[in-house]
Design an enzyme around this catalytic site. Structure first.
Site, short mmCIF file in Angstrom:
data_model
loop_
_atom_site.label_atom_id
_atom_site.label_comp_id
_atom_site.label_asym_id
_atom_site.label_seq_id
_atom_site.Cartn_x
_atom_site.Cartn_y
_atom_site.Cartn_z
N ASN A 9 0.87 -1.18 0.00
CA ASN A 9 0.00 0.00 0.00
C ASN A 9 0.91 1.22 0.00
OD1 ASN A 9 -1.83 2.03 0.43
ND2 ASN A 9 -2.43 1.37 2.49
N LYS A 11 0.15 4.26 -0.33
CA LYS A 11 -0.48 5.48 0.23
C LYS A 11 -0.19 6.67 -0.68
CE LYS A 11 -0.26 3.21 4.65
NZ LYS A 11 -0.24 3.28 6.10
N HIS A 100 -9.73 1.08 4.29
CA HIS A 100 -8.48 1.23 5.05
C HIS A 100 -8.72 2.16 6.24
CE1 HIS A 100 -4.43 2.44 6.12
NE2 HIS A 100 -4.02 1.31 5.55
N GLU A 102 -7.08 4.51 7.43
CA GLU A 102 -6.84 5.95 7.18
C GLU A 102 -8.03 6.58 6.45
OE1 GLU A 102 -2.97 5.47 5.40
OE2 GLU A 102 -2.19 4.89 7.36
N GLU A 171 -5.90 -5.10 10.15
CA GLU A 171 -4.88 -4.09 10.38
C GLU A 171 -5.17 -3.33 11.66
OE1 GLU A 171 -2.76 -2.89 6.51
OE2 GLU A 171 -4.55 -1.66 6.66
N GLY A 177 2.07 2.00 10.67
CA GLY A 177 3.04 3.09 10.56
C GLY A 177 3.75 3.43 11.86
N SER A 217 2.91 -2.43 10.23
CA SER A 217 4.35 -2.55 10.51
C SER A 217 4.90 -3.94 10.20
CB SER A 217 4.67 -2.15 11.95
OG SER A 217 4.31 -0.78 12.16
P1 PGA Z 1 2.50 0.03 7.56
O1 PGA Z 1 1.07 0.29 6.85
O2 PGA Z 1 3.01 -1.28 6.99
O3 PGA Z 1 3.33 1.19 7.17
O4 PGA Z 1 2.24 -0.06 9.02
C1 PGA Z 1 0.18 -0.76 6.61
C2 PGA Z 1 -1.10 -0.21 6.00
O5 PGA Z 1 -1.51 0.88 6.35
O6 PGA Z 1 -1.71 -0.87 5.13
#
Ligand code: PGA
Length: 256
Positions: A9, A11, A100, A102, A171, A177, A217
């Protein structure tokens, strides 16, 4: 045997000029090359909309699928700033993320909009990775099961009759993140719960065939342990997917 999925992803990162180098490095670092790897597992990159067409041109010969990070629930109309399922299909895109955290957190995505998006996408022939996960506050107040069950329920309502093209991603919001991944045991516990929920709602054959990815992560240090768990079928990877060498390591581990 469920085919594993390693999905990046991106982003709101990267530009057109980086694409050729990214995919050629990825191809070089994956054991046996991407085309051979993609016969055995699904490798997906969810890029920003502006990169999708070019990324698709470059990566489709390597077997990598490009995904959208979001999609609207109507096919067309007065929805400034949005992109629809037919628009994605027209660009050769066959996958999308939905829900997601976010999107839920910053763009008011609700269980209802997630359900509507999952529904139109699957009915129109897009494959969907739909995301669920609890916040830190919800985990600390023992609401993980309840929150995840509510989110999974909405997704399964949208997927009714089309669940073969649905992939779920667990997630935990507190792990995204932050560098603080869930332990493999914590992740497995929730994945097992999700598979049980799918079984109750959509039947045992759907529960045993649906792929459930872990995200938050995931990186080269924790991927082996996470993927060794019986209900974890791959990863949805943010930060670590931006570096081709690191992303290739995750693909190599998933190849076994
Ligand atoms: P990350 O993000 O691996 O940077 O924690 C995962 C995601 O948001 O899909």
């Amino acid at each position: 045997m469920r085919k594993k999925v390693i999905a990046g992803n991106w982003k709101m990162n990267k530009g057109r000029s980086e694409l050729e180098l990214y995919f050629s490095q990825l191809n070089r670092e994956v054991n046996g090359g991407l085309a051979a790897a993609c016969d055995r597992l699904d490798v997906i990159c969810a890029t920003p909309y502006t990169l999708m067409s070019r990324a698709h041109d470059i990566s489709s010969v390597l077997g990598v699928a490009i995904a959208a990070q979001n999609v609207h629930w109507e096919n067309q109309g007065a929805f400034t700033g949005e992109v629809s399922v037919p628009m994605l299909l027209e660009c050769g895109i066959h996958w999308t993320l939905v829900g997601h955290s976010e999107r839920r957190q910053y763009f008011a995505e609700s269980d209802l909009t997630v359900e509507k998006k999952v529904s139109i996408a699957l009915k129109s022939g897009l494959k969907v990775i739909a995301c669920v996960g609890e916040t830190l506050r919800e985990r600390e107040s023992d609401q993980t099961g309840e929150v995840v069950a509510r989110q999974v329920d909405a997704i399964l309502s949208g997927a009714e009759g089309h669940s073969a093209d649905l992939t779920l991603a667990y997630e935990p919001v507190w792990a995204i993140g932050t560098g603080l991944a869930a332990t493999a045991a914590q992740a497995q516990e929730v994945h097992e719960l999700i598979r049980e929920l799918v079984g109750k709602r959509a039947g045992p054959s759907c529960a045993s065939s649906i792929r459930i990815l872990y995200g938050g992560s995931m990186n080269s240090a924790n991927v082996s342990e996470l993927l060794s768990k019986p209900d974890i079928d791959g990863g949805l990877i943010g930060g670590a997917s931006l570096k081709p060498k690191e992303f290739a390591t995750l693909i190599n581990v998933a190849l076994g």
